[in-house]
Design a protein around this motif. Structure first.
Motif, short mmCIF file in Angstrom:
data_model
loop_
_atom_site.label_atom_id
_atom_site.label_comp_id
_atom_site.label_asym_id
_atom_site.label_seq_id
_atom_site.Cartn_x
_atom_site.Cartn_y
_atom_site.Cartn_z
N GLU A 29 0.85 -1.20 0.00
CA GLU A 29 0.00 0.00 0.00
C GLU A 29 0.88 1.23 0.00
N ILE A 30 0.41 2.29 -0.64
CA ILE A 30 1.06 3.59 -0.56
C ILE A 30 0.01 4.60 -0.13
N TYR A 31 0.37 5.43 0.86
CA TYR A 31 -0.58 6.38 1.43
C TYR A 31 0.11 7.73 1.60
N ALA A 32 -0.43 8.77 1.00
CA ALA A 32 0.17 10.11 1.03
C ALA A 32 -0.79 11.10 1.69
N VAL A 33 -0.23 11.98 2.51
CA VAL A 33 -1.00 13.00 3.21
C VAL A 33 -0.35 14.36 2.94
N PHE A 34 -1.18 15.35 2.60
CA PHE A 34 -0.69 16.73 2.41
C PHE A 34 -1.56 17.67 3.23
N ARG A 35 -0.90 18.57 3.98
CA ARG A 35 -1.61 19.61 4.70
C ARG A 35 -0.89 20.94 4.51
N GLU A 36 -1.64 21.97 4.17
CA GLU A 36 -1.11 23.33 4.08
C GLU A 36 -1.81 24.19 5.12
N LYS A 37 -1.03 24.75 6.04
CA LYS A 37 -1.60 25.58 7.10
C LYS A 37 -1.24 27.04 6.83
N LEU A 38 -2.27 27.89 6.66
CA LEU A 38 -2.07 29.32 6.47
C LEU A 38 -2.16 30.01 7.82
N SER A 39 -1.14 30.80 8.15
CA SER A 39 -0.96 31.34 9.50
C SER A 39 -1.56 32.73 9.64
N ALA A 40 -2.40 32.93 10.67
CA ALA A 40 -2.99 34.24 10.93
C ALA A 40 -1.93 35.24 11.40
N SER A 41 -0.95 34.76 12.17
CA SER A 41 0.08 35.68 12.66
C SER A 41 1.00 36.14 11.53
N LYS A 42 1.29 35.25 10.57
CA LYS A 42 2.17 35.61 9.47
C LYS A 42 1.46 36.47 8.42
N ILE A 43 0.21 36.15 8.13
CA ILE A 43 -0.51 36.86 7.08
C ILE A 43 -1.04 38.21 7.56
N PHE A 44 -1.63 38.21 8.77
CA PHE A 44 -2.30 39.42 9.26
C PHE A 44 -1.53 40.12 10.38
N GLY A 45 -0.42 39.53 10.83
CA GLY A 45 0.35 40.12 11.91
C GLY A 45 -0.35 40.07 13.25
N LEU A 46 -1.28 39.10 13.42
CA LEU A 46 -2.01 38.99 14.67
C LEU A 46 -1.13 38.40 15.76
N GLY A 47 -1.30 38.88 16.99
CA GLY A 47 -0.58 38.33 18.12
C GLY A 47 -1.53 37.56 19.02
#
Length: 293
Positions: free
Chosen positions: A99-117
């Motif tokens: 068997e071959i099993y692949a997982v992909f996740r892309e996480k978009l960051s609120a602190s990086k994009i909007f400068g939120l703390g």
């Protein structure tokens, strides 16, 4: 390896080479950090639904995680080799299943994009988008296709700990039926959490507690028309950084892990095993080794 299995591996190899090549070219401008490893896991008591035999497997793993300008990338590919065809044969009956099993996740960051703390226990929040792809050469001939999306919380702890609350869709194949049928499940809620936490003990090498857990809600009828149930997968390990005493910290790691998988793939033991667990629940001690570069 034959047919679709071999083509699947070739396709992932090409995609991986393109990804790593692109990441290398953009390293100076976009990629902020990365960790890539190849590893192996071994266990003797894996479970497969409707199979009353423990399945011995070797799992070859490749994983890449990186932080970039606006978020974080995660790619994991497992190639699973059954070691005995009497445990689980391939669809031709001549060799053990693979068997071959692949997982992909892309996480978009609120602190990086909007400068939120964020304060207190929260390090960051964001939006996760991703999917799963698989191919297996057994009689069921599984071809998992998943898409997930939802918010993620990163907690402010030593190492990392993240929790994602996702909505997912899934399709698969069922070749046990004749003719084979494609199965489109109902959308289901998922909780995905992953962690890598240093253990503050002095034994001569750094020690890390790592792992992940997925909880998937019922997703409607399966390929046999039976309702699915809540599925829980826990896979965790204690890892020892055995390269550190030789000046190779975070390079070569070995350890011992454990996998617990309840209602595997959402299968209900009342249907799959007549009230018995019959391959729907796995309890697997594992040996784990990783080489990071």
């Amino acid at each position: 390896m034959k047919g679709g299995f071999r083509r699947g591996i070739a396709g992932l190899a090409v995609a991986g080479a393109a990804l790593l090549g692109g990441a290398g070219a953009a390293q100076a401008d976009i990629i902020q950090w990365s960790d890539t490893f190849v590893g192996v896991r071994y266990g003797a008591t894996y479970a497969e639904p409707t199979n009353n035999t423990d399945v011995e497997k070797v799992i070859v793993q490749g994983q890449h995680v990186s932080g970039w300008t606006y978020g974080q990338n995660f790619i994991n590919v497992d190639i699973l080799f059954d070691l005995s065809k009497s445990d689980e044969p391939a669809k031709d009956g001549a060799s053990p299943a693979k068997e071959i099993y692949a997982v992909f996740r892309e996480k978009l960051s609120a602190s990086k994009i909007f400068g939120l703390g964020f304060g207190g226990w929260v390090r960051d929040m964001g939006l996760t988008i991703g999917g799963d792809l698989s191919y297996k050469d057994d009689s069921f001939n599984a071809r998992v296709r998943k898409f997930v999306i939802g918010p993620t919380i990163d907690f402010d702890v030593p190492g990392f700990w993240s929790v994602s609350f996702l909505l997912g869709t899934e399709s698969n194949n069922n070749s046990i039926l004749s003719p084979s049928v494609g199965v489109d499940f109902e959308p289901a809620f998922r909780l995905e959490t992953a962690w890598g936490l240093p253990i503050p003990i002095d034994i001569g090498v750094p020690v890390t507690f790592k792992g992940f857990m997925n909880i998937v809600g019922p997703k409607g009828p399966d390929g046999f028309g039976q309702n699915t149930v809540t599925e829980i997968l826990l896979d965790t390990a204690i890892m020892f950084d055995v390269g550190a005493p030789f000046g190779q910290e975070k390079t070569f790691m070995v350890g011992f892990g454990y996998q617990w998988w309840k209602n595997k793939f959402g299968n209900d033991p009342e249907f799959t095993g007549g009230g018995k667990k019959l391959g729907t629940e796995a309890s697997v001690p594992q040996f784990v080794a990783e080489f990071h570069f």
